[in-house]
Design a protein around this motif. Structure first.
Motif, short mmCIF file in Angstrom:
data_model
loop_
_atom_site.label_atom_id
_atom_site.label_comp_id
_atom_site.label_asym_id
_atom_site.label_seq_id
_atom_site.Cartn_x
_atom_site.Cartn_y
_atom_site.Cartn_z
N TYR A 145 -1.37 -4.30 -8.07
CA TYR A 145 -1.68 -4.16 -6.82
C TYR A 145 -3.21 -4.48 -6.71
O TYR A 145 -3.92 -5.15 -5.63
CB TYR A 145 -1.43 -2.98 -6.06
N VAL A 166 0.42 3.86 -4.63
CA VAL A 166 1.58 2.85 -5.73
C VAL A 166 2.27 3.99 -6.83
O VAL A 166 3.47 3.51 -6.90
CB VAL A 166 0.50 2.00 -6.42
N ASP A 213 -1.92 -3.82 0.48
CA ASP A 213 -0.78 -4.35 0.31
C ASP A 213 -0.22 -5.04 1.58
O ASP A 213 0.01 -4.50 2.51
CB ASP A 213 0.14 -3.06 0.29
#
Length: 340
Positions: A73, A48, A80
């Protein structure tokens, strides 16, 4: 290449072998392929920070920005979805398109802001002997600053390699009756989920990612968006519906509006007891929309004592994959390509 970074998907049950003889046979039979593009996806939470750094390249993100991004997230509680679902979409499309075309059709994944980047995917396609590549971006909206950026990256990679690879774009499918029906079905499913007492005043709100600038700079996009919303609403037989935008940045920069949170508040002021939110920018679930709608917009609705429900994404559902495979297969069989 590690499993988490493999981005070639094909109809056969196993990946292409890498030895010389098999590679030659592959090049002979797999000349057509699809490039499935995505904004940016993470196979691990550790990816990320790099995603945000690439998105904000040229403006080094602060430590707080990275931390907030990682938290977004984490809050979804799942991996994801843009990464996981895109891989399944590629698998499904490869199999279905291959069946319709009568030959193996590899599907490559190329991203704008994460591995595998579009140039990597195009280079892999050229290495595999592909000479016709159809670019597919799973959004109903095609704009020079949106889907056009993926095409430009692909063209640059082809030019840099001095390749004769031909490229085309799969587009203009967003108003197809089959697509309208499958989205309308999801709107109806969400609508029926509402408490029956709230249905008489319920309102459907279509939403897309906002764009910077005045409406006059985005006339074509706005017209396309409004027409698509109307077609879906008519197919779903929805009487009360609005359009809204999400993810706009704060002033002083102007963004397209109205913002969805303002639309929800106005609906509540008008006596609306429930809203059904249908996101149309992307047809694949993603963390950004989970935050903007599943958290922020939902919270506003709850504060207004308004029932809130989102429509399901098309994702890799059979009805959507079957429709897209029909569109892509017809595109490939027509041979609408141009040399770069």
């Amino acid at each position: 290449m590690n499993e988490q970074h493999r981005f070639v998907h094909q109809a056969e049950p196993s990946p292409y072998p890498v030895h010389e003889e098999a590679s030659t046979k592959r090049a002979e039979r797999a000349q057509r392929a699809v490039l499935l593009t995505a904004y940016g996806a993470c196979s691990s939470i550790d990816d990320v920070p790099a995603l945000y750094e690439h998105i904000l390249r040229g403006h080094k993100p602060s430590a707080d920005t990275i931390i907030q991004g990682v938290e977004r997230y984490k809050q979804t509680g799942v991996c994801d979805p843009l990464h996981a679902v895109s891989r399944r979409q590629a698998d499904a499309l490869s199999r279905l398109i291959g069946t319709k075309c009568g030959s193996a059709i590899p599907v490559y994944i190329g991203c704008k802001h994460s591995n595998p980047f579009v140039p990597e995917a195009v280079n892999q396609a050229m290495h595999d002997g592909i000479n016709q590549l159809a670019v597919l971006h799973l959004t109903p909206f095609c704009t020079p600053t949106g889907t056009g950026t993926y095409v430009q990256e692909a063209k640059k990679a082809i030019a840099a390699a001095g390749s004769s690879l031909q490229i085309s774009v799969v587009a203009d499918w967003q108003e197809h009756p089959t697509f309208i029906r499958l989205i309308a079905r999801r709107v109806q499913d969400a609508y029926r989920w509402l408490p029956s007492a709230s249905m008489p005043t319920a309102r459907v709100i279509f939403t897309v990612h906002s764009k910077p600038g005045l409406p006059t700079a985005h006339k074509a996009f706005i017209a396309q968006y409004c027409r698509l919303a109307r077609l879906i609403a008519e197919q779903a037989e929805i009487g009360h519906w609005d359009i809204a935008y999400r993810s706009g940045m704060p002033a002083p920069q102007r963004w397209l509006g109205p913002d969805i949170k303002d639309v929800i508040q106005q609906a509540a002021a008008d006596g609306c007891q429930a809203v059904v939110v249908c996101e149309l920018t992307s047809l694949t679930d993603n963390t950004e929309v989970y935050h903007d709608l599943g958290e922020e917009a939902k919270q506003v609705a709850e504060q207004c004592n308004v029932q809130f429900v989102r429509t399901e994404y098309a994702n890799d559902a059979f009805d959507f994959m079957d429709f897209m495979s029909e569109i892509v297969a017809a595109h490939l069989l027509r041979g609408d390509y141009c040399s770069q």
